[in-house]
Design a protein around this motif. Structure first.
Motif, PDB file in Angstrom:
ATOM      1  N   GLY A  53      42.967  41.280  30.349  1.00 51.19           N
ATOM      2  CA  GLY A  53      43.293  40.215  29.422  1.00 51.19           C
ATOM      3  C   GLY A  53      44.325  39.212  29.909  1.00 51.19           C
ATOM      4  O   GLY A  53      44.776  38.373  29.134  1.00 51.19           O
ATOM      5  N   MET A  54      44.696  39.254  31.176  1.00 49.20           N
ATOM      6  CA  MET A  54      45.710  38.336  31.680  1.00 49.20           C
ATOM      7  C   MET A  54      45.104  37.126  32.383  1.00 49.20           C
ATOM      8  O   MET A  54      45.685  36.047  32.355  1.00 49.20           O
ATOM      9  CB  MET A  54      46.680  39.059  32.605  1.00 49.20           C
ATOM     10  N   PHE A  55      43.978  37.285  33.034  1.00 48.43           N
ATOM     11  CA  PHE A  55      43.300  36.177  33.701  1.00 48.43           C
ATOM     12  C   PHE A  55      41.821  36.512  33.835  1.00 48.43           C
ATOM     13  O   PHE A  55      41.435  37.667  33.713  1.00 48.43           O
ATOM     14  CB  PHE A  55      43.928  35.847  35.070  1.00 48.43           C
ATOM     15  N   GLU A  56      41.006  35.481  34.072  1.00 44.73           N
ATOM     16  CA  GLU A  56      39.559  35.657  34.089  1.00 44.73           C
ATOM     17  C   GLU A  56      39.006  36.136  35.418  1.00 44.73           C
ATOM     18  O   GLU A  56      38.012  36.850  35.452  1.00 44.73           O
ATOM     19  CB  GLU A  56      38.875  34.335  33.737  1.00 44.73           C
ATOM     20  N   LYS A  57      39.615  35.712  36.519  1.00 41.59           N
ATOM     21  CA  LYS A  57      39.068  35.993  37.837  1.00 41.59           C
ATOM     22  C   LYS A  57      40.056  36.773  38.693  1.00 41.59           C
ATOM     23  O   LYS A  57      41.259  36.721  38.482  1.00 41.59           O
ATOM     24  CB  LYS A  57      38.714  34.688  38.551  1.00 41.59           C
ATOM     25  N   ASN A  58      39.521  37.475  39.677  1.00 40.73           N
ATOM     26  CA  ASN A  58      40.350  38.179  40.651  1.00 40.73           C
ATOM     27  C   ASN A  58      41.141  37.165  41.462  1.00 40.73           C
ATOM     28  O   ASN A  58      40.730  36.007  41.611  1.00 40.73           O
ATOM     29  CB  ASN A  58      39.473  39.008  41.584  1.00 40.73           C
ATOM     30  N   SER A  59      42.284  37.602  42.012  1.00 39.76           N
ATOM     31  CA  SER A  59      43.090  36.694  42.816  1.00 39.76           C
ATOM     32  C   SER A  59      43.820  37.456  43.913  1.00 39.76           C
ATOM     33  O   SER A  59      43.993  38.670  43.843  1.00 39.76           O
ATOM     34  CB  SER A  59      44.098  35.949  41.938  1.00 39.76           C
ATOM     35  N   LEU A  60      44.255  36.712  44.904  1.00 35.80           N
ATOM     36  CA  LEU A  60      45.127  37.232  45.945  1.00 35.80           C
ATOM     37  C   LEU A  60      46.546  36.945  45.486  1.00 35.80           C
ATOM     38  O   LEU A  60      46.838  35.852  45.007  1.00 35.80           O
ATOM     39  CB  LEU A  60      44.849  36.534  47.274  1.00 35.80           C
TER      40      LEU A  60
END
Length: 116
Positions: A53-60
């Motif tokens: 629930g914090m962001f929509e996409k994976n990230s580095l």
């Protein structure tokens, strides 16, 4: 440019299921609070963050000022200084750190393949 310790941040649909999945190959709890839907896990030097629930996409993710054990690692380059250096090279930002504040801050850039 010192970006700090590196991890992959994964957007989890069900954080408990994700934790159970990554425990199978050997990842263990590192930092974070499962009750707040954030859980960082480690296996050796490999670090993954699970966030529901914090962001929509994976990230580095890069954490200036931290080492791989989430301990202070001075000296480090301040996130606002990193942001300015990247701006000077023409990098475009989705979100920016406010350079007029102190304390934790972050910015978001997107790579050519859409990775945040």
């Amino acid at each position: 440019m010192q970006l700090g310790t590196f991890s992959v941040s994964l957007a989890a649909k069900d954080i408990k299921a994700s934790v159970a999945f990554y425990e199978m190959p050997g990842f263990t709890h590192h930092v974070g609070d499962l009750s707040q839907n954030r859980h960082v896990m480690k296996d050796g030097d490999a670090v993954i963050g699970l966030f529901q629930g914090m962001f929509e996409k994976n990230s580095l993710t890069f954490n200036p000022g931290w080492n791989q054990d989430a301990q202070a690692a001075p000296p480090f380059t301040d996130v606002c200084e990193l942001q300015q250096q990247l701006k000077e090279t023409g990098v475009e930002f989705l979100a920016e750190a406010d350079p007029d504040t102190t304390g934790p801050a972050s910015f978001v850039v997107v790579g050519p393949d859409g990775t945040r």
